[in-house]
Design a protein around this motif. Sequence first.
Motif, mmCIF file in Angstrom:
data_model
loop_
_atom_site.group_PDB
_atom_site.id
_atom_site.type_symbol
_atom_site.label_atom_id
_atom_site.label_comp_id
_atom_site.label_asym_id
_atom_site.label_seq_id
_atom_site.Cartn_x
_atom_site.Cartn_y
_atom_site.Cartn_z
ATOM 1 N N LEU A 40 44.290 54.884 29.715
ATOM 2 C CA LEU A 40 43.287 53.906 30.110
ATOM 3 C C LEU A 40 43.727 52.458 29.958
ATOM 4 O O LEU A 40 43.287 51.602 30.711
ATOM 5 C CB LEU A 40 42.001 54.135 29.312
ATOM 6 C CG LEU A 40 41.283 55.447 29.596
ATOM 7 C CD1 LEU A 40 40.060 55.576 28.706
ATOM 8 C CD2 LEU A 40 40.896 55.544 31.052
ATOM 9 N N SER A 41 44.592 52.170 28.999
ATOM 10 C CA SER A 41 45.009 50.778 28.822
ATOM 11 C C SER A 41 45.799 50.293 30.035
ATOM 12 O O SER A 41 45.627 49.159 30.483
ATOM 13 C CB SER A 41 45.821 50.601 27.544
ATOM 14 O OG SER A 41 47.002 51.375 27.598
ATOM 15 N N GLY A 42 46.630 51.150 30.576
ATOM 16 C CA GLY A 42 47.372 50.787 31.787
ATOM 17 C C GLY A 42 46.451 50.619 32.971
ATOM 18 O O GLY A 42 46.650 49.737 33.813
ATOM 19 N N LEU A 43 45.429 51.443 33.039
ATOM 20 C CA LEU A 43 44.463 51.343 34.131
ATOM 21 C C LEU A 43 43.680 50.042 34.042
ATOM 22 O O LEU A 43 43.491 49.354 35.044
ATOM 23 C CB LEU A 43 43.507 52.534 34.114
ATOM 24 C CG LEU A 43 42.404 52.533 35.162
ATOM 25 C CD1 LEU A 43 42.986 52.482 36.567
ATOM 26 C CD2 LEU A 43 41.523 53.751 34.999
ATOM 27 N N ALA A 44 43.245 49.677 32.840
ATOM 28 C CA ALA A 44 42.481 48.442 32.664
ATOM 29 C C ALA A 44 43.284 47.231 33.126
ATOM 30 O O ALA A 44 42.774 46.353 33.816
ATOM 31 C CB ALA A 44 42.066 48.287 31.206
ATOM 32 N N GLU A 45 44.551 47.213 32.776
ATOM 33 C CA GLU A 45 45.413 46.095 33.185
ATOM 34 C C GLU A 45 45.603 46.078 34.697
ATOM 35 O O GLU A 45 45.529 45.035 35.333
ATOM 36 C CB GLU A 45 46.757 46.199 32.477
ATOM 37 C CG GLU A 45 47.636 44.995 32.721
ATOM 38 C CD GLU A 45 48.880 45.025 31.863
ATOM 39 O OE1 GLU A 45 49.934 44.625 32.376
ATOM 40 O OE2 GLU A 45 48.795 45.448 30.698
ATOM 41 N N MET A 47 43.633 47.249 36.987
ATOM 42 C CA MET A 47 42.385 46.954 37.684
ATOM 43 C C MET A 47 42.155 45.447 37.834
ATOM 44 O O MET A 47 41.416 45.025 38.705
ATOM 45 C CB MET A 47 41.196 47.579 36.952
ATOM 46 C CG MET A 47 41.171 49.093 36.975
ATOM 47 S SD MET A 47 40.946 49.789 38.608
ATOM 48 C CE MET A 47 39.232 49.417 38.872
ATOM 49 N N ARG A 48 42.804 44.656 37.020
ATOM 50 C CA ARG A 48 42.630 43.202 37.098
ATOM 51 C C ARG A 48 43.256 42.609 38.352
ATOM 52 O O ARG A 48 42.883 41.518 38.779
ATOM 53 C CB ARG A 48 43.226 42.538 35.863
ATOM 54 C CG ARG A 48 42.421 42.794 34.627
ATOM 55 C CD ARG A 48 42.937 41.960 33.450
ATOM 56 N NE ARG A 48 42.292 42.382 32.237
ATOM 57 C CZ ARG A 48 42.796 43.257 31.375
ATOM 58 N NH1 ARG A 48 43.980 43.792 31.582
ATOM 59 N NH2 ARG A 48 42.130 43.609 30.294
ATOM 60 N N ALA A 49 44.223 43.300 38.938
ATOM 61 C CA ALA A 49 44.920 42.774 40.114
ATOM 62 C C ALA A 49 45.293 43.914 41.057
ATOM 63 O O ALA A 49 46.467 44.224 41.246
ATOM 64 C CB ALA A 49 46.163 42.000 39.683
ATOM 65 N N LEU A 50 44.280 44.556 41.629
ATOM 66 C CA LEU A 50 44.529 45.677 42.534
ATOM 67 C C LEU A 50 45.078 45.205 43.870
ATOM 68 O O LEU A 50 44.574 44.242 44.451
ATOM 69 C CB LEU A 50 43.230 46.444 42.807
ATOM 70 C CG LEU A 50 42.641 47.279 41.698
ATOM 71 C CD1 LEU A 50 41.334 47.903 42.158
ATOM 72 C CD2 LEU A 50 43.605 48.356 41.255
ATOM 73 N N SER A 51 46.079 45.904 44.358
ATOM 74 C CA SER A 51 46.544 45.676 45.726
ATOM 75 C C SER A 51 45.598 46.431 46.658
ATOM 76 O O SER A 51 44.750 47.218 46.216
ATOM 77 C CB SER A 51 47.966 46.225 45.886
ATOM 78 O OG SER A 51 47.950 47.647 45.796
ATOM 79 N N ALA A 52 45.736 46.220 47.941
ATOM 80 C CA ALA A 52 44.914 46.944 48.915
ATOM 81 C C ALA A 52 45.159 48.442 48.796
ATOM 82 O O ALA A 52 44.224 49.248 48.870
ATOM 83 C CB ALA A 52 45.209 46.458 50.324
ATOM 84 N N ALA A 85 34.315 47.382 49.344
ATOM 85 C CA ALA A 85 35.111 48.351 48.590
ATOM 86 C C ALA A 85 35.298 47.885 47.148
ATOM 87 O O ALA A 85 35.093 48.656 46.204
ATOM 88 C CB ALA A 85 36.466 48.565 49.263
ATOM 89 N N ALA A 86 35.667 46.628 46.975
ATOM 90 C CA ALA A 86 35.886 46.083 45.633
ATOM 91 C C ALA A 86 34.596 46.093 44.820
ATOM 92 O O ALA A 86 34.599 46.438 43.627
ATOM 93 C CB ALA A 86 36.453 44.673 45.727
ATOM 94 N N GLU A 87 33.477 45.732 45.458
ATOM 95 C CA GLU A 87 32.197 45.733 44.763
ATOM 96 C C GLU A 87 31.789 47.149 44.362
ATOM 97 O O GLU A 87 31.247 47.366 43.276
ATOM 98 C CB GLU A 87 31.122 45.085 45.640
ATOM 99 C CG GLU A 87 31.300 43.589 45.779
ATOM 100 C CD GLU A 87 30.373 42.961 46.807
ATOM 101 O OE1 GLU A 87 29.576 43.678 47.454
ATOM 102 O OE2 GLU A 87 30.449 41.734 46.981
ATOM 103 N N ALA A 88 32.038 48.124 45.232
ATOM 104 C CA ALA A 88 31.694 49.513 44.930
ATOM 105 C C ALA A 88 32.508 50.030 43.748
ATOM 106 O O ALA A 88 31.980 50.712 42.860
ATOM 107 C CB ALA A 88 31.924 50.386 46.166
#
Length: 98
Positions: A40-45, A47-52, A85-88
């Motif tokens: 989860l720590s890698g996921l949290a990081e 998620m801060r800068a998702l590519s398309a 998409a981002a809001e969802a």
Amino acid sequence: MEANGARGEVVAVLAGSERRLCLTLGALAEIETALGLEGLSGLAERMRALSARDLTVVLAALLRGGGERGLADELERAPVDPREAAEAVAKAFAAAAG
């Protein structure tokens, strides 16, 4: 369309229709695998800068978690607005966090 809040489901409008999303354990595992993450720590990081591409992967997993396999499987060709998409995705993760 109703969402089961106790299960962490949310409803969002995507591709012109209401869709159910849910961060299930399966969706979480799918996201970690697809993005090459360990925990989860890698996921949290990430998620801060998702590519398309990342956003598409995460949204598809959340749609599958909510039982919306049809849109999830066709997401790359579906007329989904990136902002929606981002809001969802944000809404689904907020619901899962309680």
